[in-house]
Write a protein that holds these residues in place. Structure first.
Motif: not given
Lengths: 266, 268
Positions: B42-43, A199-202, A56-58, A196, B38-39, B46-47
């Motif tokens: 994030t991945i 939740e992938a961004f901050h 999952s992404i976020g 996209m 960013s993508l 989390d992993n």
């Protein structure tokens, strides 16, 4: 009321015109559909590659992201059907001075300039996007209520209007610099991130593309409504609010830009 | 030879008129690039185990996309194919059939000057962007590798140009070729590693892709830079890349010769 009827009749004529145009270039019409389909397939391919690396992404799972890519493409195709060609043609009208002709007609110029040509192929591609969304929704075993559907549809309309407002502002820059070939390029890069997961961004990036240029909301919020992922009502309030703000700015920008129009020498 | 240097000079002046355009292009392209970074961040956050099974650490993955942007600035065909097609459609090539100037070398000179102008405008913003991500920007293993990277970079640019030139030749037969260019570009976008490093694909798919010229249009030089290919396989890769360049050149020449025979010299 009379006025609305007049515009509807006028718009029907513009549609007829577009159909005639597409029929005379059938091969090209079909090829453009293939082009768009390929790029859509490419995005779906990217999703499957991404999810071969992660679960999952976020909180977005694979099929939720497919739903997101589908919705994003759906909104983009509908926007393209009604507005894109017209927006990109604006610089050509200014450069060649054909704008004179539109200014003289007894119709709202922005209506004419924005809706003159309808891209019929884009409707076909929007339909493919709907198919992908239905498939993803089945995989997720979603059973949206009527309220969710209506909400999704309404937010899609807002999304399309945001696409249009931002692109129209980019297009009116051509009144300042006549060579505005970079416009479409800028537009595609900007809306590239719409598909996209938010939740992938901050940080600053997320804030800018949420509150100033709401690109991260245009497809994320409708999909969240549809997939029961909405975190707070503020999400769609921001989308509608920022959308309205950009619509007002676009109209204001159009009026100022038009004042700069001096016509091309003929 | 001298006359082509002249063409480069003129092309440079012409292209510098578009410097604002180049600058905005570069700045706009940072939006999806930043989003992509960013993508992946994030991945990876989390992993913990991702790096282990795809062979890319978090730093390498980010660095990969930065290198895509760099190689793109140096080698991508900008508007050359559209311009060539327009030259054919509007009959501008008639003058080249009369002048002692070879159209292919002429366009290559213009491509070269276009790249110089683009690099001049893009390098500043790109350097700042990379500086902001400097903890991810890895250096090549050694100077020799970097040299090989440069050689491969030149071959990549030539391959890009000759392919686009050959494609643009279709304008001799067809009125509208932009759809065909976009279709080819879609395949290239995926198979050259623009969207993601080809290593994370299943081995079978990667194998098939390496039978096409696409990986040599972007992915291969990056592979060299990151030290993912070395020794005999590096030399073999370079040889294959050179072969593809030769093939694309011959194909471009062939298409031009056929096209000119078909050409009707419309317009002035």
């Amino acid at each position: 009321m009379m006025n609305l009827k007049r515009y509807l009749i006028l718009y029907a004529e513009l549609w007829k015109n577009s159909v005639t145009r597409e029929i005379s270039f059938k091969g090209n019409f079909l090829l453009w559909i293939v082009v768009e389909l390929l790029w859509f397939g490419l995005q779906l391919c990217f999703v499957s590659v991404l999810y071969s690396q992660t679960k999952s992404i976020g909180t977005w799972t694979q099929w939720e992201m497919v739903l997101l890519v589908g919705a994003s493409n759906f909104i983009q195709q509908l926007y393209q059907a009604f507005f894109l060609t017209n927006c990109t043609n604006l610089s050509e009208l200014v450069r060649t001075g054909k704008m004179d002709f539109f200014l003289l007609l007894p119709v709202n110029t922005r209506f004419l300039v924005s809706l003159r040509v309808v891209d019929l192929g884009a409707f076909v591609n929007a339909l493919f996007a709907v198919c992908v969304m239905i498939f993803a929704a089945t995989k997720l075993s979603l059973h949206p209520t009527v309220g969710q559907f209506v909400g999704f549809a309404a937010l899609c309309v807002v999304g399309i209007m945001i696409h249009y407002s931002l692109m129209f502002i980019l297009a009116t820059i051509c009144f300042w610099t006549v060579r505005a070939q970079g416009i479409v390029w800028g537009y595609y890069n900007l809306f590239n991130i719409a598909r996209m997961p938010d939740e992938a961004f901050h940080g600053v990036f997320k804030a800018v593309f949420t509150f100033a240029l709401p690109v991260l909301l245009v497809s994320n919020v409708p999909v969240r409504v549809l997939a029961d992922k909405i975190y707070s009502p503020s999400a769609w309030l921001i989308l509608v609010g920022v959308g309205a703000m950009w619509a007002v700015i676009a109209e204001w920008f159009w009026r100022i830009s038009l004042r700069r129009y001096t016509s091309a020498s003929s | 030879m001298n006359k082509y240097f002249h063409v480069i000079g003129i092309g440079l002046q012409n292209n510098l008129q578009y410097r604002f355009n180049f600058l905005t292009r570069t700045l706009f392209s940072f939006i999806p690039l930043f989003a992509m970074l960013s993508l992946w961040r994030t991945i990876y956050a989390d992993n913990a185990g991702v790096g282990g099974h795809n062979g890319f650490t978090r730093e390498q993955m980010i660095c990969y996309y930065l290198l895509v942007a760099v190689v793109d600035v140096f080698t991508a065909v900008n508007e050359d194919d559209w311009q060539i097609a327009a030259d054919i459609r509007e009959g501008n090539i008639s003058q080249f059939l009369l002048k002692p100037l070879d159209y292919l070398w002429y366009r290559l000179s213009l491509f070269f000057s276009g790249r110089i102008a683009f690099i001049a405008m893009a390098s500043g913003p790109l350097a700042i962007f990379i500086y902001c991500h400097r903890q991810y920007f890895l250096l090549p293993p050694d100077a020799g590798t970097f040299g090989m990277f440069l050689v491969s970079l030149v071959l990549t640019a030539l391959l890009q140009f000759f392919t686009s030139f050959a494609m643009a030749m279709l304008a001799f037969w067809l009125l509208e070729i932009s759809t065909l260019i976009f279709i080819l570009y879609a395949f290239e976008y995926l198979a050259s590693g623009h969207l993601f490093p080809l290593d994370i694909l299943p081995a079978g798919v990667k194998h098939v892709i390496f039978l096409t010229p696409f990986p040599y249009q972007l992915y291969f030089p990056i592979q060299i830079y990151m030290g993912k290919v070395a020794g005999a396989s590096l030399w073999l890769g370079l040889a294959i890349q050179a072969l593809w360049v030769g093939a694309a050149y011959m194909f471009a020449r062939y298409m031009w010769a056929k096209g000119v025979r078909h050409y009707g010299a419309f317009g002035g």
